[in-house]
Design an enzyme around this catalytic site. Structure first.
Site, PDB file in Angstrom:
ATOM      1  N   HIS A  18       0.863  -1.200   0.000  1.00 23.82           N
ATOM      2  CA  HIS A  18       0.000   0.000   0.000  1.00 23.82           C
ATOM      3  C   HIS A  18       0.888   1.234   0.000  1.00 23.82           C
ATOM      4  CE1 HIS A  18      -3.656   2.209   2.036  1.00 23.82           C
ATOM      5  NE2 HIS A  18      -3.012   2.993   1.182  1.00 23.82           N
ATOM      6  N   HIS A 198      -9.457   0.964  -1.006  1.00 23.89           N
ATOM      7  CA  HIS A 198      -9.368   1.644   0.290  1.00 23.89           C
ATOM      8  C   HIS A 198     -10.759   1.602   0.931  1.00 23.89           C
ATOM      9  CE1 HIS A 198      -5.610   3.181  -1.214  1.00 23.89           C
ATOM     10  NE2 HIS A 198      -5.447   4.071  -0.254  1.00 23.89           N
ATOM     11  N   GLU A 201     -10.780   3.669   6.362  1.00 27.88           N
ATOM     12  CA  GLU A 201      -9.707   4.560   6.822  1.00 27.88           C
ATOM     13  C   GLU A 201     -10.404   5.671   7.622  1.00 27.88           C
ATOM     14  OE1 GLU A 201      -7.809   6.816   3.688  1.00 27.88           O
ATOM     15  OE2 GLU A 201      -6.105   7.391   4.932  1.00 27.88           O
ATOM     16  N   ASP A 279       1.956   4.098   2.686  1.00 27.04           N
ATOM     17  CA  ASP A 279       0.901   4.930   2.096  1.00 27.04           C
ATOM     18  C   ASP A 279       1.469   6.067   1.230  1.00 27.04           C
ATOM     19  OD1 ASP A 279      -1.728   5.539   1.514  1.00 27.04           O
ATOM     20  OD2 ASP A 279      -2.230   6.331   3.498  1.00 27.04           O
ATOM     21  N   ASP A 280       1.901   7.157   1.860  1.00 23.86           N
ATOM     22  CA  ASP A 280       2.446   8.320   1.132  1.00 23.86           C
ATOM     23  C   ASP A 280       3.693   8.785   1.887  1.00 23.86           C
ATOM     24  OD1 ASP A 280       0.152   8.895  -0.861  1.00 23.86           O
ATOM     25  OD2 ASP A 280      -0.842   8.653   1.072  1.00 23.86           O
TER      26      ASP A 280
HETATM   27  N1  ADE Z   1      -4.464   8.710  -1.890  1.00 22.88           N
HETATM   28  C1  ADE Z   1      -3.226   8.765  -1.430  1.00 22.88           C
HETATM   29  N2  ADE Z   1      -3.189   8.423  -0.147  1.00 22.88           N
HETATM   30  C2  ADE Z   1      -4.459   8.132   0.226  1.00 22.88           C
HETATM   31  C3  ADE Z   1      -5.075   7.726   1.432  1.00 22.88           C
HETATM   32  N3  ADE Z   1      -4.395   7.549   2.549  1.00 22.88           N
HETATM   33  N4  ADE Z   1      -6.405   7.533   1.427  1.00 22.88           N
HETATM   34  C4  ADE Z   1      -7.108   7.747   0.329  1.00 22.88           C
HETATM   35  N5  ADE Z   1      -6.575   8.127  -0.829  1.00 22.88           N
HETATM   36  C5  ADE Z   1      -5.260   8.321  -0.886  1.00 22.88           C
HETATM   37 ZN    ZN Z   2      -3.613   4.833   0.525  1.00 22.19          ZN
END
Ligand code: ADE
Ligand code: ZN
Length: 334
Positions: A18, A198, A201, A279-280
């Site tokens: 992810h 997703h 969350e 994630d990012d």
């Molecule tokens: N796009 C990038 N990161 C995300 C996240 N954590 N939740 C939803 N969309 C995303």
């Molecule tokens: Zn994500």
């Protein structure tokens, strides 16, 4: 029970399941690409940009993330982005990756999916050849846009389908439930693509049910709000549906107020197939190893739990049984 130090965590063979490629765009590369492409940025410096990375929820982050992705324009930009991520993976002991890319973020700006995919794929091929990191790419739909837009995106991507193996669903979760994307997931599955989404969350447990039952996904990205529904947790355990959990993301976006409150190890001990992911990473303070370290430090993760999380990352991946067996044998000795 012994302490898993950083070296121990690093050398564990791990898969990352992810991670949004656009979310691995570090401020330094973002500035370089802006200059290369003549894009004006509303920040005076790399430091000023980094300082803007304070989020109180998912939408706060997404606004800045989509703005940042605007510097990506050429095939070489997508290559450089992907290659920089793979180098981080190599340093963290990541042996296999299944990254997302968000084609609509770029097609909206007139950049074709072919440009995106050829750059990303060329870097992933180099990752295999030069770093021995295997990969499977996931094309992710933006859920704040319409299902018709997602269908048009899938149709533009299908002639290039040797480059990706699955579809995903991301962006603003609340108010954009999985039930709005049933047709595009059916079309993707009919093409032999695999499916993840997703859910849970910021959105409720109900969205996880929908992702499982309506989109027929094989993994849930995030999924941490499953704990609000004990029947759902029982199902996730019974079916061993993987959750790709992102601890640093969840604290940065205030899904949990602090890492000590995170439920990942509680879910692991209950028998849910959880994995750790970044994630990012350019926005949330670290790559895969940093996420393992943050969980260890806040939640007293044991060596056994660290190995179990690494095993889950392999068995939850889209690698073949034979490919998985090789990594699991390496983990057996840990
Ligand atoms: N796009 C990038 N990161 C995300 C996240 N954590 N939740 C939803 N969309 C995303
Ligand atoms: Zn994500």
């Amino acid at each position: 029970m012994s302490f898993p130090d950083n070296d121990f965590l690093r050398q564990l063979p791990k898969a990352e399941l992810h991670m949004h490629l656009e979310g691995s765009l570090e401020p330094e590369l973002l500035f370089q690409l802006a200059e290369r492409n003549g894009v004006a940025l509303p920040y005076a410096s790399v430091e000023a940009l980094r300082e803007a990375y304070q989020f109180s929820n998912l939408q706060d982050f997404l606004d800045i993330y989509y703005q940042g992705a605007g510097v990506l324009q050429t095939e070489q930009d997508f290559y450089d982005l992907t290659w920089a991520y793979l180098e981080r993976c190599a340093a963290d002991g990541v042996v296999h990756v299944e990254p997302f890319f968000d084609p609509q973020t770029h097609t909206e700006r007139g950049i074709s999916i072919a440009t995106q995919l050829t750059g990303i794929s060329r870097a992933l091929a180099d990752g295999q050849a030069k770093l021995a990191i295997s990969s499977r790419l996931i094309l992710s739909f933006l859920r704040h846009l319409s299902e018709d837009d997602a269908i048009a995106t899938l149709q533009e991507a299908l002639p290039l389908r040797e480059h990706f193996v699955a579809v995903g669903l991301d962006s603003s979760e609340q108010g954009n439930p999985p039930e709005g994307f049933v047709r595009v997931y059916e079309m993707a599955r009919a093409e032999g693509l695999r499916a993840v989404a997703h859910a849970g969350e910021e959105g409720p447990a109900e969205y996880i049910w929908q992702a499982l039952d309506l989109l027929q996904v094989e993994r849930i990205d995030h999924g941490v709000r499953c704990v609000e529904d004990p029947v759902l947790v029982e199902r996730l355990i019974a079916e061993q549906t993987p959750l790709t959990v992102c601890p640093l993301s969840n604290t940065k976006l205030k899904v949990f107020a602090k890492m000590q409150d995170h439920n990942i190890l509680q879910l692991l001990e209950q028998g849910v197939k959880v994995t750790i992911n970044s994630d990012d990473p350019a926005y949330f303070g670290g790559y895969l190893l940093a996420n393992f370290i943050a969980v260890r430090d806040a939640l007293d993760m044991t060596r056994e739990q660290a190995v179990a999380l690494a095993r889950n990352s392999i068995t939850a991946s889209m690698l073949s049984d034979d490919e998985q067996a090789g990594w699991l044998a390496k983990l057996d000795g840990q």
